[in-house]
Design an enzyme around this catalytic site. Structure first.
Site, short mmCIF file in Angstrom:
data_model
loop_
_atom_site.label_atom_id
_atom_site.label_comp_id
_atom_site.label_asym_id
_atom_site.label_seq_id
_atom_site.Cartn_x
_atom_site.Cartn_y
_atom_site.Cartn_z
CD GLU A 179 -2.54 1.49 2.71
OE1 GLU A 179 -1.61 0.29 4.13
OE2 GLU A 179 -3.49 1.81 3.23
CE LYS A 223 -7.10 1.69 3.92
NZ LYS A 223 -5.66 1.29 4.74
CD GLU A 266 -5.37 4.62 5.06
OE1 GLU A 266 -4.78 4.46 6.42
OE2 GLU A 266 -5.83 4.78 4.76
CG ASN A 317 -4.95 3.79 0.10
OD1 ASN A 317 -3.84 3.19 -0.39
ND2 ASN A 317 -4.91 4.50 1.42
CB CYS A 364 -3.83 -1.28 4.50
SG CYS A 364 -3.29 -1.53 5.80
CG ASN A 410 1.83 1.48 4.49
OD1 ASN A 410 2.31 2.26 4.27
ND2 ASN A 410 1.72 0.94 3.26
N1 ING Z 1 -3.35 0.70 8.08
C1 ING Z 1 -3.96 0.16 9.70
C2 ING Z 1 -4.41 -1.67 9.33
O1 ING Z 1 -5.70 -1.77 9.37
C3 ING Z 1 -4.86 -0.27 11.14
C4 ING Z 1 -4.55 0.80 10.21
C5 ING Z 1 -4.00 -0.39 12.62
C6 ING Z 1 -5.75 -1.17 12.47
C7 ING Z 1 -3.36 -1.31 13.85
C8 ING Z 1 -6.48 -1.26 13.41
C9 ING Z 1 -4.80 -2.33 13.72
O2 ING Z 1 -3.41 -2.41 9.19
C10 ING Z 1 -4.32 0.67 7.06
N2 ING Z 1 -3.19 1.83 6.51
O3 ING Z 1 -4.91 0.73 7.65
#
Ligand code: ING
Length: 315
Positions: A47, A127, A146, A110, A176, A201
Protein backbone atom coordinates in the site's frame (compact mmCIF):
# COMPACT_ATOMS: atom_id res chain seq x y z
CA UNK A 1 -3.17 -28.00 -17.93
CA UNK A 2 -1.51 -26.69 -14.76
CA UNK A 3 -2.39 -23.14 -13.80
CA UNK A 4 0.61 -22.53 -11.54
CA UNK A 5 1.92 -18.96 -11.22
CA UNK A 6 5.10 -18.00 -9.40
CA UNK A 7 4.28 -15.03 -7.21
CA UNK A 8 6.68 -12.55 -5.57
CA UNK A 9 5.48 -10.59 -2.53
CA UNK A 10 7.83 -7.60 -2.65
CA UNK A 11 7.96 -6.27 0.89
CA UNK A 12 9.41 -2.79 1.32
CA UNK A 13 11.33 -1.60 4.36
CA UNK A 14 10.87 1.91 5.69
CA UNK A 15 10.53 4.89 3.35
CA UNK A 16 11.53 8.12 5.08
CA UNK A 17 10.08 11.50 4.15
CA UNK A 18 13.46 12.46 2.64
CA UNK A 19 13.42 9.52 0.22
CA UNK A 20 12.52 10.60 -3.31
CA UNK A 21 10.23 8.61 -5.60
CA UNK A 22 13.34 7.87 -7.66
CA UNK A 23 15.01 6.33 -4.59
CA UNK A 24 11.98 4.14 -3.95
CA UNK A 25 11.43 3.17 -7.58
CA UNK A 26 15.08 2.05 -7.75
CA UNK A 27 14.48 -0.24 -4.75
CA UNK A 28 11.34 -1.61 -6.40
CA UNK A 29 13.11 -2.22 -9.71
CA UNK A 30 15.79 -4.19 -7.83
CA UNK A 31 13.03 -6.34 -6.31
CA UNK A 32 11.52 -6.83 -9.78
CA UNK A 33 14.86 -8.03 -11.11
CA UNK A 34 15.21 -10.44 -8.18
CA UNK A 35 11.68 -11.66 -8.91
CA UNK A 36 12.56 -12.30 -12.55
CA UNK A 37 15.65 -14.25 -11.45
CA UNK A 38 13.30 -16.36 -9.33
CA UNK A 39 11.00 -17.04 -12.26
CA UNK A 40 8.12 -14.90 -11.01
CA UNK A 41 5.07 -14.16 -13.15
CA UNK A 42 3.78 -11.38 -10.88
CA UNK A 43 5.23 -9.09 -8.19
CA UNK A 44 3.00 -7.49 -5.54
CA UNK A 45 4.05 -4.23 -3.86
CA UNK A 46 2.61 -2.68 -0.65
CA UNK A 47 0.00 0.00 0.00
CA UNK A 48 1.17 3.60 -0.67
CA UNK A 49 4.45 2.11 -1.89
CA UNK A 50 5.97 5.28 -3.36
CA UNK A 51 6.22 7.45 -0.26
CA UNK A 52 6.38 7.34 3.49
CA UNK A 53 2.99 6.72 5.17
CA UNK A 54 2.01 10.40 5.23
CA UNK A 55 -1.41 10.00 6.99
CA UNK A 56 0.65 9.77 10.21
CA UNK A 57 0.94 13.58 10.09
CA UNK A 58 -1.67 16.33 10.43
CA UNK A 59 -1.23 18.68 7.47
CA UNK A 60 -3.37 21.62 6.36
CA UNK A 61 -1.46 22.92 3.37
CA UNK A 62 -3.10 21.21 0.38
CA UNK A 63 0.04 21.53 -1.77
CA UNK A 64 2.03 19.74 0.91
CA UNK A 65 -0.60 17.00 1.15
CA UNK A 66 -0.81 16.63 -2.63
CA UNK A 67 2.98 16.22 -2.86
CA UNK A 68 2.37 12.64 -1.68
CA UNK A 69 -0.14 11.92 -4.48
CA UNK A 70 0.29 10.73 -8.09
CA UNK A 71 -1.55 12.81 -10.71
CA UNK A 72 -0.88 10.27 -13.45
CA UNK A 73 0.04 6.60 -13.60
CA UNK A 74 2.57 5.96 -15.01
CA UNK A 75 4.38 9.26 -14.54
CA UNK A 76 8.00 10.04 -15.39
CA UNK A 77 9.02 8.86 -11.91
CA UNK A 78 7.03 5.61 -12.00
CA UNK A 79 7.55 4.78 -15.70
CA UNK A 80 10.64 2.64 -14.89
CA UNK A 81 8.36 0.22 -13.05
CA UNK A 82 6.27 -0.31 -16.17
CA UNK A 83 9.21 -0.52 -18.60
CA UNK A 84 11.18 -2.89 -16.34
CA UNK A 85 8.17 -5.12 -15.76
CA UNK A 86 7.47 -5.33 -19.48
CA UNK A 87 11.16 -6.04 -20.20
CA UNK A 88 11.16 -8.85 -17.61
CA UNK A 89 7.73 -10.23 -18.52
CA UNK A 90 6.32 -9.45 -15.08
CA UNK A 91 2.84 -8.44 -14.01
CA UNK A 92 2.69 -6.33 -10.85
CA UNK A 93 0.44 -4.60 -8.34
CA UNK A 94 1.24 -1.16 -6.97
CA UNK A 95 -0.33 0.82 -4.16
CA UNK A 96 -0.25 4.61 -4.38
CA UNK A 97 -2.12 7.80 -3.47
CA UNK A 98 -4.26 8.70 -6.49
CA UNK A 99 -5.21 12.33 -7.29
CA UNK A 100 -7.61 12.59 -10.20
CA UNK A 101 -10.29 14.81 -11.77
CA UNK A 102 -13.57 12.87 -11.88
CA UNK A 103 -17.19 14.03 -12.21
CA UNK A 104 -15.96 17.62 -12.45
CA UNK A 105 -14.03 17.68 -9.20
CA UNK A 106 -10.69 16.69 -7.69
CA UNK A 107 -10.79 13.26 -6.06
CA UNK A 108 -8.20 11.63 -3.81
CA UNK A 109 -8.10 7.87 -3.19
CA UNK A 110 -5.86 5.24 -1.59
CA UNK A 111 -5.48 3.13 -4.74
CA UNK A 112 -3.96 -0.12 -5.98
CA UNK A 113 -3.58 -1.23 -9.60
CA UNK A 114 -2.90 -4.57 -11.27
CA UNK A 115 -0.66 -4.22 -14.34
CA UNK A 116 -0.39 -7.08 -16.86
CA UNK A 117 2.82 -8.46 -18.35
CA UNK A 118 2.27 -6.16 -21.34
CA UNK A 119 2.41 -3.08 -19.09
CA UNK A 120 -1.32 -2.28 -19.40
CA UNK A 121 -3.36 -1.49 -16.29
CA UNK A 122 -5.75 -4.46 -16.00
CA UNK A 123 -7.62 -3.44 -12.84
CA UNK A 124 -7.88 -0.62 -10.32
CA UNK A 125 -9.14 -0.73 -6.73
CA UNK A 126 -9.73 2.18 -4.33
CA UNK A 127 -9.60 1.48 -0.59
CA UNK A 128 -13.05 1.27 0.99
CA UNK A 129 -12.34 0.71 4.70
CA UNK A 130 -10.48 3.88 5.73
CA UNK A 131 -9.33 3.49 9.36
CA UNK A 132 -8.31 6.20 11.76
CA UNK A 133 -9.85 9.67 12.03
CA UNK A 134 -10.43 12.90 10.07
CA UNK A 135 -9.44 15.64 12.53
CA UNK A 136 -6.17 16.32 14.34
CA UNK A 137 -5.98 14.34 17.58
CA UNK A 138 -2.90 15.70 19.39
CA UNK A 139 -3.15 13.07 22.14
CA UNK A 140 -1.87 10.44 19.73
CA UNK A 141 1.86 9.68 19.42
CA UNK A 142 1.17 9.79 15.67
CA UNK A 143 -1.95 10.49 13.59
CA UNK A 144 -3.85 8.13 11.28
CA UNK A 145 -5.65 10.61 9.00
CA UNK A 146 -6.75 8.43 6.08
CA UNK A 147 -10.33 9.69 6.56
CA UNK A 148 -8.99 13.23 6.10
CA UNK A 149 -6.82 12.68 3.03
CA UNK A 150 -8.78 10.05 1.07
CA UNK A 151 -12.33 9.51 -0.09
CA UNK A 152 -13.95 6.11 0.43
CA UNK A 153 -13.28 3.99 -2.63
CA UNK A 154 -16.02 4.00 -5.29
CA UNK A 155 -15.13 0.90 -7.35
CA UNK A 156 -16.40 -1.86 -5.02
CA UNK A 157 -14.21 -4.99 -5.07
CA UNK A 158 -14.07 -6.04 -8.75
CA UNK A 159 -12.70 -9.44 -9.77
CA UNK A 160 -11.09 -9.46 -13.21
CA UNK A 161 -10.03 -12.33 -15.48
CA UNK A 162 -6.42 -11.83 -16.52
CA UNK A 163 -4.92 -12.89 -19.85
CA UNK A 164 -3.59 -16.28 -20.84
CA UNK A 165 -0.10 -15.20 -19.72
CA UNK A 166 -1.51 -15.30 -16.17
CA UNK A 167 -3.43 -18.53 -16.81
CA UNK A 168 -6.66 -16.52 -17.22
CA UNK A 169 -6.68 -16.20 -13.42
CA UNK A 170 -9.48 -14.44 -11.55
CA UNK A 171 -7.78 -11.67 -9.56
CA UNK A 172 -9.09 -9.29 -6.90
CA UNK A 173 -7.51 -6.55 -4.81
CA UNK A 174 -7.98 -4.92 -1.43
CA UNK A 175 -5.89 -2.57 0.70
CA UNK A 176 -4.70 -2.81 4.30
CA UNK A 177 -7.62 -2.22 6.67
CA UNK A 178 -9.96 -3.92 4.14
CA UNK A 179 -8.27 -7.23 5.12
CA UNK A 180 -9.75 -7.01 8.64
CA UNK A 181 -13.34 -7.04 7.33
CA UNK A 182 -14.81 -10.36 6.08
CA UNK A 183 -17.03 -8.53 3.59
CA UNK A 184 -13.97 -7.52 1.55
CA UNK A 185 -13.10 -11.17 0.86
CA UNK A 186 -16.71 -12.39 0.51
CA UNK A 187 -17.67 -9.82 -2.14
CA UNK A 188 -14.79 -11.24 -4.20
CA UNK A 189 -15.45 -14.84 -3.12
CA UNK A 190 -18.97 -14.50 -4.56
CA UNK A 191 -17.31 -13.57 -7.88
CA UNK A 192 -15.14 -16.73 -7.79
CA UNK A 193 -11.85 -14.95 -7.05
CA UNK A 194 -8.77 -17.20 -7.24
CA UNK A 195 -6.11 -14.77 -5.96
CA UNK A 196 -6.48 -11.63 -3.82
CA UNK A 197 -3.55 -9.19 -3.82
CA UNK A 198 -3.26 -6.70 -0.99
CA UNK A 199 -0.71 -4.27 0.42
CA UNK A 200 -0.59 -2.84 3.94
CA UNK A 201 1.13 -0.26 6.16
CA UNK A 202 0.34 -1.27 9.73
CA UNK A 203 1.82 0.49 12.77
CA UNK A 204 2.80 -1.80 15.62
CA UNK A 205 1.14 0.64 18.05
CA UNK A 206 -2.57 1.39 17.77
CA UNK A 207 -3.10 4.48 19.98
CA UNK A 208 -6.84 3.95 20.68
CA UNK A 209 -6.22 0.35 21.81
CA UNK A 210 -2.64 -0.11 23.07
CA UNK A 211 -3.50 -3.45 24.65
CA UNK A 212 -3.97 -4.83 21.12
CA UNK A 213 -0.37 -4.03 20.15
CA UNK A 214 1.04 -7.37 21.37
CA UNK A 215 -1.29 -9.16 18.91
CA UNK A 216 -0.55 -7.07 15.79
CA UNK A 217 1.37 -9.78 13.93
CA UNK A 218 -1.08 -12.48 15.00
CA UNK A 219 -4.15 -10.49 13.88
CA UNK A 220 -2.42 -9.67 10.60
CA UNK A 221 -2.06 -13.33 9.62
CA UNK A 222 -5.33 -14.40 11.28
CA UNK A 223 -7.54 -12.22 9.09
CA UNK A 224 -5.78 -13.05 5.83
CA UNK A 225 -5.67 -16.80 6.51
CA UNK A 226 -9.36 -16.81 7.44
CA UNK A 227 -10.30 -14.77 4.37
CA UNK A 228 -8.32 -17.12 2.11
CA UNK A 229 -9.82 -20.32 3.52
CA UNK A 230 -13.43 -19.08 3.79
CA UNK A 231 -13.39 -17.92 0.15
CA UNK A 232 -11.18 -20.64 -1.35
CA UNK A 233 -8.70 -18.06 -2.63
CA UNK A 234 -4.97 -17.33 -2.54
CA UNK A 235 -4.18 -14.20 -0.51
CA UNK A 236 -0.92 -12.30 -1.04
CA UNK A 237 -0.26 -9.80 1.77
CA UNK A 238 2.62 -7.35 1.30
CA UNK A 239 3.91 -4.94 3.96
CA UNK A 240 5.70 -1.67 3.92
CA UNK A 241 7.36 -1.98 7.32
CA UNK A 242 10.22 -1.08 9.63
CA UNK A 243 10.65 2.26 11.41
CA UNK A 244 9.38 5.13 9.26
CA UNK A 245 9.91 8.60 10.78
CA UNK A 246 9.97 7.04 14.24
CA UNK A 247 6.82 4.99 13.68
CA UNK A 248 7.38 1.20 13.81
CA UNK A 249 5.34 -0.86 11.34
CA UNK A 250 4.79 -4.63 11.25
CA UNK A 251 6.19 -6.85 8.52
CA UNK A 252 4.93 -10.38 8.05
CA UNK A 253 4.44 -10.26 4.28
CA UNK A 254 3.14 -13.64 3.23
CA UNK A 255 1.65 -15.88 0.58
CA UNK A 256 -1.41 -17.79 1.80
CA UNK A 257 -3.02 -20.75 0.01
CA UNK A 258 -6.79 -21.39 -0.29
CA UNK A 259 -6.19 -24.03 2.38
CA UNK A 260 -5.53 -21.16 4.79
CA UNK A 261 -1.87 -22.17 5.18
CA UNK A 262 0.94 -19.65 4.98
CA UNK A 263 3.23 -21.15 2.31
CA UNK A 264 5.94 -18.44 2.48
CA UNK A 265 6.57 -15.37 4.63
CA UNK A 266 9.08 -12.58 5.21
CA UNK A 267 11.65 -12.87 8.01
CA UNK A 268 12.85 -9.26 8.03
CA UNK A 269 11.35 -5.75 8.16
CA UNK A 270 13.43 -4.67 5.17
CA UNK A 271 13.08 -4.89 1.39
CA UNK A 272 12.51 -8.62 0.98
CA UNK A 273 11.08 -10.77 -1.81
CA UNK A 274 8.90 -13.68 -0.68
CA UNK A 275 8.33 -16.24 -3.47
CA UNK A 276 5.97 -19.19 -3.89
CA UNK A 277 4.45 -21.28 -6.68
CA UNK A 278 0.68 -20.83 -6.56
CA UNK A 279 -1.68 -23.28 -8.28
CA UNK A 280 -4.78 -21.23 -9.15
CA UNK A 281 -6.85 -24.45 -9.14
CA UNK A 282 -5.97 -25.30 -5.51
CA UNK A 283 -9.18 -23.63 -4.26
CA UNK A 284 -11.41 -25.72 -6.50
CA UNK A 285 -11.88 -28.64 -4.05
CA UNK A 286 -12.98 -26.18 -1.32
CA UNK A 287 -15.36 -24.33 -3.65
CA UNK A 288 -16.87 -27.66 -4.69
CA UNK A 289 -17.31 -28.96 -1.14
CA UNK A 290 -17.05 -27.05 2.14
CA UNK A 291 -17.56 -23.63 0.52
CA UNK A 292 -19.98 -24.58 -2.22
CA UNK A 293 -21.91 -21.29 -1.88
CA UNK A 294 -24.85 -22.47 -4.04
CA UNK A 295 -25.44 -25.57 -1.92
CA UNK A 296 -24.61 -24.41 1.59
CA UNK A 297 -25.13 -20.66 1.93
CA UNK A 298 -28.57 -19.34 2.95
CA UNK A 299 -28.64 -15.69 1.90
CA UNK A 300 -32.38 -15.48 2.58
CA UNK A 301 -31.66 -16.22 6.25
CA UNK A 302 -28.95 -13.58 6.33
CA UNK A 303 -31.29 -11.05 4.70
CA UNK A 304 -33.96 -11.84 7.31
CA UNK A 305 -31.46 -11.00 10.06
CA UNK A 306 -30.23 -7.91 8.28
CA UNK A 307 -33.79 -6.73 7.70
CA UNK A 308 -34.59 -7.59 11.33
CA UNK A 309 -37.39 -9.97 10.32
CA UNK A 310 -38.01 -12.60 12.97
CA UNK A 311 -34.44 -12.56 14.15
CA UNK A 312 -33.44 -12.11 17.77
CA UNK A 313 -30.76 -9.44 17.66
CA UNK A 314 -28.64 -8.29 20.55
CA UNK A 315 -29.95 -4.87 21.59
N1 ING B 1 -3.37 0.51 8.68
C1 ING B 1 -3.83 -0.26 9.76
C2 ING B 1 -4.45 -1.60 9.36
O1 ING B 1 -5.65 -1.79 9.26
C3 ING B 1 -4.86 -0.34 11.95
C4 ING B 1 -4.72 0.50 10.71
C5 ING B 1 -3.75 -0.67 12.69
C6 ING B 1 -6.09 -0.83 12.31
C7 ING B 1 -3.87 -1.48 13.84
C8 ING B 1 -6.25 -1.64 13.44
C9 ING B 1 -5.15 -1.97 14.21
O2 ING B 1 -3.63 -2.50 9.20
C10 ING B 1 -3.98 0.88 7.51
N2 ING B 1 -3.24 1.64 6.68
O3 ING B 1 -5.13 0.58 7.24
Amino acid sequence: MSRVLTIGAAQLGAIQRSHSRADVVARMVALMREAARNGCDLVAFPELALTTFFPRWFMEDQAEIDSFFEREMPSNETAPLFTTARELGLAFTLGYAELTEEEGRTRRFNTQILVGKDGRIVAKYRKIHLPGHAEHEPWRAFQHLEKRYFEVGNLSWPVVRAGADLHSGLFGQMICNDRRWPESYRVMGLQGVEMILLGYNTPVHNPPAPDHDRLGDFHNHLVMQAGAYQNASWVIGVAKCGVEEGCEMIGGSCIIAPTGEIVAQAVTREDELVVARCDLDLGRSYRNSTFNFARHREPAQYRMIVERKGAVLPD
